[in-house]
Enzyme design. Structure first.
Site, PDB file in Angstrom:
ATOM      1  N   GLU A 155       0.874  -1.175   0.000  1.00 28.57           N
ATOM      2  CA  GLU A 155       0.000   0.000   0.000  1.00 28.57           C
ATOM      3  C   GLU A 155       0.906   1.217   0.000  1.00 28.57           C
ATOM      4  O   GLU A 155       1.255   1.764   1.048  1.00 28.57           O
ATOM      5  CB  GLU A 155      -0.932  -0.037   1.221  1.00 28.57           C
ATOM      6  CG  GLU A 155      -2.070   0.961   1.145  1.00 28.57           C
ATOM      7  CD  GLU A 155      -1.642   2.335   1.604  1.00 28.57           C
ATOM      8  OE1 GLU A 155      -1.116   3.105   0.771  1.00 28.57           O
ATOM      9  OE2 GLU A 155      -1.844   2.630   2.777  1.00 28.57           O
ATOM     10  N   GLU A 164       3.808   8.373  -4.508  1.00 26.63           N
ATOM     11  CA  GLU A 164       4.771   7.693  -3.633  1.00 26.63           C
ATOM     12  C   GLU A 164       5.643   6.686  -4.387  1.00 26.63           C
ATOM     13  O   GLU A 164       6.319   5.864  -3.772  1.00 26.63           O
ATOM     14  CB  GLU A 164       4.028   6.992  -2.487  1.00 26.63           C
ATOM     15  CG  GLU A 164       3.407   7.960  -1.496  1.00 26.63           C
ATOM     16  CD  GLU A 164       2.845   7.269  -0.274  1.00 26.63           C
ATOM     17  OE1 GLU A 164       3.049   6.046  -0.118  1.00 26.63           O
ATOM     18  OE2 GLU A 164       2.200   7.943   0.544  1.00 26.63           O
TER      19      GLU A 164
END
Length: 704
Positions: A155, A164
């Site tokens: 995640e 990210e």
């Protein structure tokens, strides 16, 4: 056994200087208490997202049906790793053989690795999950892990999805770390968008056209120099539900990109769409969100969509598809701005939209002749261009704010002949305003954050603002104290700041008291009758009902069956933790914090007198509640008093959308009422102290 020390970069808010400090591991401290060093991260909010946790648990239980090698990238507290280990060993036997299956947890952030080991230990999982303190792209087969992993659980998603490093992480994992055709949780992510009209969103990025409406002669963005000052980012992660009533939907939701976790993604992708308008209007932005399909069958989903997306976009899905859940702060919607005034569109008209994704971002181009040149111009940057935050762009375009600042400057300069004025912060507006309003003034700006960029910008807009650069000086050196040689042997008659410091947009309100610190250091060059603007700051507060924010910050206990209580002190959760481990004051846009309501009158806690050198301050106040409800904490901010008569005040309170407030959440919510009612507490006593050596504000409360 000691696990060593953590090095953390700490910012001194009153000087702007950073230094590396050593934070001893709690196991090395004995009874010494540790500050919640990870309180400003999103980990606590994420772990309190029960919808997210449940979806991952269901998908992991469904995907991992036998012992195998599972790789968890960006493992955090190890929650997904423990879920995977349990799925391979439903009996949760402590004698589980790692030869039958293994879970590798990869986490690069050392403070989180230390926390993960504690979580694994308290849950009896330290022998079932192997922790590696590296980036996933640093892992090597035969060195860090014995063989390629069969299943990836991960995640590493932000509000935009890609920020990210999802794409490069998946690329490396598929190339080096995973078997061919691996199973993954999640299985797929799909981004969606919707065309919207919103005056609020427009004001966040179009300074040129908003400034044109102002009733003054200051031109931060002159005509034909529209891009000389622009927003830091062309997209913004925000809670769009907070402006639902101010958004006009101009299209149905449309699908943009699809990313499969189970196969190697491409670094670049593009799609061309023709979006049909459902209303007349002006397209100011694309509101975007994503939907996770966590299992391969398509039965388990998670969406970051706004609440107005009521139904599944795929009509084959069941009605249980979650379009939106409880408020959470770790994932928001993403707003992509259309350059300039936006694009006019008529109902049933089709707007060509070109969406492009790179490794870590998504962008849009609107394929019309009128917009193409504007987009290309907008993306072009030069040395004299300034890039500021979206909120700062909106403030500089706000007519009432500009009028207040200009009125304060005019009052301060009245009856002064050829004054020497000093701007110690990063306010380009004040520098230009002083030079514009007083043609005989000389202005020295320190621009501690903007530096030479600020100087080049001032030169580029000089002719449009009626000053010459021989009257403005930007010091290109950093000194602890200015001397008379720096001011050409002349005393400063006006010291003026907003206060605003470049890069401080996400800091607590009182950290702008750096202005007071710098005013103190500049004392030797100030004249005896020098005017200080602002003259003082007043710390204001209000008791608040903040159920969504408090829930997202509450102390953790069991998460999908795993004890996380050991993380509460480090993450600064709301709960019965001893000081200083209790939840610290944190900066938030209160108006975006889900459900919120003031329960008391606004009250003053303490004052900061800028006419005197910086000193410790103490204040207390009695809070009387004016509403019945549940108090979850206090909002804190500073009102900046700009003139000696206290007639011009710039407030950064909750009703002002472009400033963050400090929020002190209670350990436990308190039922409150008003005098004459039988509901809970009817008053509270507040005490606060300001420490000028650290810039910290200590805030305490007692309910009665």
């Amino acid at each position: 056994m000691s696990t060593g020390r953590i090095f953390q970069l700490k910012l001194d808010p009153l000087t702007g200087n950073s230094e590396w400090v050593v934070i001893d591991d709690e196991e090395d401290q004995g009874s010494q208490q540790q500050q919640p060093i990870l309180a400003t991260t999103s980990y606590l909010d994420m772990l309190n997202d029960s919808r997210r946790n449940r979806a991952f648990r269901q998908a992991i239980d469904k995907t991992i049906t036998k012992p195998c090698h599972v790789l968890d990238i960006g493992a955090g507290t190890g929650l997904l790793s423990m879920m995977a280990a349990r799925a391979m060993d439903p009996s949760n036997s402590t004698e589980y053989s790692t030869s039958e299956g293994v879970v590798t947890a990869c986490e690069s952030y050392l403070p989180m690795v230390k926390l993960m080991r504690k979580v694994l230990r308290i849950n009896g999982m330290e022998r079932k999950v192997r922790v590696i303190n590296k980036r996933s792209d640093e892992l090597e087969i035969g060195v860090d892990i014995s063989k390629r992993a069969d299943i990836l659980v991960s995640e590493i998603l932000d509000s935009e999805l890609l920020g990210e490093g999802l794409i490069p992480t998946l690329q490396h994992a598929h190339d080096k770390l995973l078997v061919e055709n691996p199973q993954t949780v999640p299985y797929r992510a799909t981004t969606y968008g919707q065309l919207v009209e919103s005056e609020y969103l427009w004001k966040l990025h179009d300074l040129h056209n908003n400034e044109a409406k102002a009733s003054d002669e200051i031109h931060l963005v002159p005509t034909r120099k529209e891009t000389i000052l622009r927003a830091k980012s062309q997209h913004l992660a925000m809670h769009c539900d907070a402006i639902e009533d101010e958004i006009k939907l101009l299209s149905e939701p449309f699908k943009i990109f699809e990313f499969d976790f189970w196969r190697r993604p491409e670094s670049r992708g593009e799609t061309k769409l023709r979006i049909k308008a459902i209303n007349d209007g002006t397209v100011h932005a694309v509101v975007s969100w994503w939907v996770l399909q966590l299992d391969c069958e398509g039965a388990i989903y998670y969406s970051t969509g706004p609440k107005w997306i009521r139904f599944p976009l795929n009509r084959d899905l069941t009605s249980s598809f979650p379009s939106s859940g409880d408020w959470c702060d770790h994932w928001k919607q993403c707003v992509y701005f259309v350059p300039g005034k936006g694009l006019s569109i008529s109902k049933d008209e089709e707007l060509p939209v070109h969406a492009i994704h790179a490794d870590t971002s998504i962008s849009y181009k609107f394929e019309t002749e009128a917009s193409r040149a504007e987009v290309e111009l907008h993306d072009f940057a030069q040395d004299d261009h300034l890039i500021l935050s979206l909120e700062r762009v909106a403030i500089y375009g706000h007519n009432n704010w500009r009028c207040s600042i200009l009125e304060a400057v005019e009052k301060a300069l009245k009856n002064r002949v050829s004054p020497l004025c000093l701007v110690p912060d990063d306010s380009i507006f004040l520098t230009i305003a002083i030079a514009n309003l007083c043609k005989t003034s000389h202005v020295i700006s320190l621009f501690p954050g903007l530096r030479e960029k600020g100087a080049k910008y001032l030169q580029a807009v000089a002719s449009e603002n009626g000053y010459s650069m021989d009257r403005i000086e930007v010091l290109d050196k950093r000194k602890k104290n200015l001397t008379m040689s720096d001011t050409h042997q002349k005393k400063v008659e006006l010291l003026a700041g907003e206060p605003y410091y470049y890069g401080n947009d996400s800091m607590l309100p009182w950290q702008n008291l750096r202005f007071w610190k710098e005013r103190t250091m500049l004392d030797p060059v100030l004249s005896k009758d020098a005017l200080i603007m602002p003259c003082k700051g007043i710390l204001k507060a209000c008791a608040m009902s903040l159920p969504d924010l408090w829930r997202s910050r509450r102390c953790l206990q069991l998460i999908e069956g795993f004890d996380h209580s050991v993380v509460n002190a480090t993450l600064g959760g709301c709960g019965n933790l001893p000081p200083p481990q209790e939840s610290p004051c944190l900066p938030f846009f209160i108006w975006q914090c889900g459900e919120n309501k003031g329960l008391s009158k606004i009250f003053s806690v303490m004052e900061f007198d800028f006419s005197k050198p910086i000193s410790p301050c103490f204040g207390k106040a009695q809070v009387e509640f004016t509403e019945i409800g549940i108090c979850h904490g206090f909002a804190l901010w500073i009102d900046w008093v700009m003139d000696t008569n206290s007639s011009i005040v710039i407030s950064a309170g909750p009703d002002q959308r472009y400033w963050k407030q400090g929020v002190k959440l209670l350990a436990e919510p308190v039922n409150v009422g008003i005098y004459g009612s039988s509901t809970g507490s009817v008053s509270a006593e507040i005490q606060a102290s300001f420490n000028p050596s650290s810039g910290e504000l200590d805030f305490n409360y007692v309910f009665t």
